[in-house]
Motif scaffolding. Structure first.
Motif, short mmCIF file in Angstrom:
data_model
loop_
_atom_site.label_atom_id
_atom_site.label_comp_id
_atom_site.label_asym_id
_atom_site.label_seq_id
_atom_site.Cartn_x
_atom_site.Cartn_y
_atom_site.Cartn_z
N UNK A 190 -5.81 -17.65 -2.64
CA UNK A 190 -5.65 -16.85 -1.43
C UNK A 190 -6.65 -15.70 -1.45
N UNK A 191 -7.02 -15.22 -0.29
CA UNK A 191 -7.94 -14.09 -0.19
C UNK A 191 -7.19 -12.79 -0.48
N UNK A 192 -7.58 -12.03 -1.52
CA UNK A 192 -6.87 -10.79 -1.84
C UNK A 192 -6.85 -9.80 -0.68
N UNK A 193 -7.93 -9.74 0.08
CA UNK A 193 -8.00 -8.80 1.20
C UNK A 193 -6.94 -9.12 2.26
N UNK A 194 -6.68 -10.40 2.46
CA UNK A 194 -5.68 -10.80 3.44
C UNK A 194 -4.27 -10.54 2.91
N UNK A 195 -4.06 -10.79 1.62
CA UNK A 195 -2.74 -10.52 1.03
C UNK A 195 -2.43 -9.03 1.10
N UNK A 196 -3.41 -8.19 0.82
CA UNK A 196 -3.19 -6.74 0.86
C UNK A 196 -2.66 -6.31 2.22
N UNK A 197 -3.21 -6.84 3.28
CA UNK A 197 -2.82 -6.41 4.62
C UNK A 197 -1.43 -6.89 5.01
N UNK A 198 -0.86 -7.81 4.25
CA UNK A 198 0.52 -8.25 4.52
C UNK A 198 1.54 -7.43 3.73
#
Length: 284
Positions: A190-198
């Motif tokens: 998974x993309x860490x940047x996308x996980x952070x925003x969730x």
């Protein structure tokens, strides 16, 4: 509030370790806050407690627990909670924290921080344990996300949804470990940047930064192990910049190192990289 005003309230500090003590005490002017492993002091001598109290009068100190196992359907051990309460009073620490993990089951200590199945049941158990901890200690803990090499079996929720249900239900701040988030994301593709925003970024009160190394995965490939033995990687500093851009509240950032210690000048350099990452996010 202007970005410069927000950034002025951010703090960057270090995890207290005996191997780093001389460097820390010689460079307190460059360290905004220290985080101390609470479990190391639950049974300390009077002299040890007094020394820690003296340190807390020189620089803000936060206590970090590792053995409570609050993310469990098993009720937390009141003895550990009372030990934290005593230490908070004795040291006059500014805050305390624990992990969203379990560490024992069926009377067996498993010896590490484990991720429970991410289910509504385990989230409810965590909320109940955090409420008990808050009553006994007298203040709410910051709760930290943990690293895991595999997705917890029997999970019915993803990490972001599970964590959000807990911190919202317990009404507690989040101690966001960015290397743990990064490792969990890359380990499942998974993309860490996308996980952070969730994640519930409005609840982040403190941040951990650390490093790790790649290990062989069963069946081929690699997984990232969070080991606190290496420098914070550039990708994690980039996540800190992204966090600072999206979370306007003041952040307390702690750099963790548990071995393979470099020179203290190098450690201070890691703190400066964290400050630079925060400034980049605040000015965006």
């Amino acid at each position: 509030m202007a970005a410069s005003q927000r950034a002025a309230r951010d703090r960057v500090g270090l995890g207290w370790r005996g191997e780093l003590a001389a460097g820390i005490l010689s460079n307190l002017a460059q360290i905004d806050v220290l985080e101390v492993i609470a479990d190391d002091y639950y049974h300390a001598s009077g002299a040890g407690i007094a020394a820690l109290g003296s340190l807390a009068r020189q620089v803000p100190v936060s206590l970090h627990g590792v053995g409570m196992g609050l993310a469990s359907t098993i009720p937390a051990d009141p003895r550990r909670l009372h030990a934290m309460a005593r230490l908070m009073r004795q040291v006059q620490a500014e805050s305390w924290s624990e992990h969203l993990s379990f560490v024992r089951a069926g009377g067996v200590e498993i010896g590490h921080l484990a991720a429970p199945p991410r289910t509504p049941q385990s989230a409810g158990g965590a909320v109940a344990n955090i409420a008990l901890a808050t009553r006994i200690v007298g203040s709410a803990p910051l709760m930290e996300n943990i690293a895991t090499l595999v997705q917890p079996p029997a999970s019915t929720m993803d990490e972001a949804a599970w964590l959000t249900q807990i911190v919202d239900g317990a009404q507690v701040p989040l101690l966001l470990d960015l290397h743990n988030l990064y490792a969990n994301a890359v380990n499942v593709g998974e993309a860490p940047e996308e996980l952070l925003l969730r994640f519930p970024l409005d609840r982040v009160g403190a941040v951990h930064l650390s490093g790790g190394h790649w290990i062989a995965a069963p069946g081929g490939g690699q997984r990232l192990l969070d080991d606190h033995l290496h420098d914070v990687p550039p990708a994690v500093f980039a996540l800190l910049t992204q966090l600072a851009r999206h979370a306007p509240q003041p952040l307390t950032v702690i750099v963790e190192r548990d071995g393979n210690y470099p020179s203290f000048e190098h450690v201070l350099g890691q703190l400066e990289l964290a400050r630079a990452a925060l400034r980049a996010g605040r000015s965006a």
